[in-house]
Each structure stands twice: as C-alpha cells, then as structure tokens.
Design a protein around this motif. Structure first.
Motif, short mmCIF file in Angstrom:
data_model
loop_
_atom_site.label_atom_id
_atom_site.label_comp_id
_atom_site.label_asym_id
_atom_site.label_seq_id
_atom_site.Cartn_x
_atom_site.Cartn_y
_atom_site.Cartn_z
N ARG A 1 86.86 -45.10 -9.67
CA ARG A 1 85.73 -44.64 -10.47
C ARG A 1 84.44 -45.28 -9.97
NH1 ARG A 1 85.35 -44.33 -17.00
NH2 ARG A 1 83.16 -43.82 -17.07
N ALA A 2 83.38 -44.50 -9.94
CA ALA A 2 82.06 -45.00 -9.54
C ALA A 2 81.02 -44.38 -10.48
CB ALA A 2 81.77 -44.64 -8.09
N GLU A 3 79.78 -44.79 -10.30
CA GLU A 3 78.70 -44.26 -11.12
C GLU A 3 77.58 -43.76 -10.22
OE1 GLU A 3 75.63 -46.37 -14.00
OE2 GLU A 3 77.64 -46.32 -14.87
N ASP A 4 77.10 -42.57 -10.52
CA ASP A 4 75.99 -41.98 -9.77
C ASP A 4 74.76 -42.86 -9.98
OD1 ASP A 4 73.52 -40.36 -9.50
OD2 ASP A 4 74.94 -38.82 -8.89
N TYR B 1 84.56 -39.78 -9.76
CA TYR B 1 85.67 -40.39 -9.04
C TYR B 1 85.48 -40.19 -7.54
CZ TYR B 1 87.82 -40.99 -13.54
OH TYR B 1 88.08 -41.38 -14.82
N LEU B 2 85.47 -41.30 -6.81
CA LEU B 2 85.31 -41.27 -5.35
C LEU B 2 86.53 -40.69 -4.66
CD1 LEU B 2 83.81 -44.80 -4.66
CD2 LEU B 2 82.67 -42.61 -4.32
N GLY B 3 87.68 -40.96 -5.20
CA GLY B 3 88.92 -40.52 -4.59
C GLY B 3 90.08 -41.34 -5.11
N GLU B 4 91.16 -41.35 -4.35
CA GLU B 4 92.37 -42.05 -4.76
C GLU B 4 92.60 -43.28 -3.88
OE1 GLU B 4 95.14 -38.90 -4.05
OE2 GLU B 4 94.97 -38.15 -6.10
#
Length: 139
Positions: A43-46, A54-57
C-alpha cells in the motif's frame, strides 16, 4: 527499541538464528502459525491527492508464535522461513520485557552496528564510482 524490525530483517541470518537457538531452551514456545510464504499487497499514498493505492504484490514469509504466554509475529520479505520464525521469537521476547531483555537489546545493538558498517562500506564503494564532472571540465 524502535528499529528492531529493521535490524532483524537486515542482519545476517546465521547470528540471528544462533541467538534464538541459544535462548529457546529457556522458553516455552508454541507455534501458532508455522512459517508460510504468502503474497501481500503493498500500500502507498498518492503524493498529490493523498489517496491510498496499491503498488503491487510482494512475496513475504510470516510466522506467529507464543513464547512464555506472549504472542510474537514475524514478517519478512522473500521466502525466509527461518528468519520469520526468529523475528516472531524476538518480537515476543521484546514484548515480554523480562530478564532476557538486556540480552536481546545487546544483540540488537551489536547487529545494528554491523548493519551500519556494511552500509557505510557500500556507500564508500558507490562514491568511488561517481563521476566528478568538474574534474572532467578541467582536463
């Protein structure tokens, strides 16, 4: 110790495993969840709108133990079942904060110093490869 998770994930596995194996006989350890490889979302924040996304797995290994009645959770990147077990064990000991805490803290401080030395050496190697454009202009 605030950086315990970072230290436990970045330190060499051999001394961590040896330290945990040394303390295990003094403890009652119950495995709640054996080390397992799982996929988790990162998880990330704009930065502009502040909206989560979500950036990815990421592949991680997680483990949950009960050490002398205290729950401990271990999570690390990659397929590292031994490290996740050791992190869970150390997490429980840190939360117990009993007579073993000075040993745990001393181990973490020692490993933190080794990590800092390794990072400093890596940084020095990187600095040697940098191009100094001022020197190039003088030639």
């Amino acid at each position: 110790m605030q950086q315990a998770d970072y230290i436990l994930c970045e330190c060499a596995l051999a001394p961590l495993e040896a330290f945990v194996r040394e303390l295990e006989p003094q403890c009652t350890v119950q495995v709640i969840r054996h080390p397992a490889v799982v996929i988790t979302m990162i998880r990330a924040e704009d930065s502009v709108e502040g909206q989560p996304f979500y950036l990815g797995e990421a592949l991680v290994t997680e483990c949950e133990l009960n050490v002398d009645g205290q729950a401990g959770f271990g999570l690390c990147l990659g397929d590292e079942p031994v490290r996740s077990y050791c992190i869970a064990f150390m997490d429980a000991l840190l939360l117990l904060a009993d007579g073993r805490l000075p040993w745990v803290q001393a181990f973490l401080e020692e490993q933190e110093a080794l990590i800092a030395d390794r990072l400093q050496t890596e940084h020095a190697h990187i600095q040697r490869t940098k191009v100094d454009f001022k020197l190039m202009e003088e030639e």
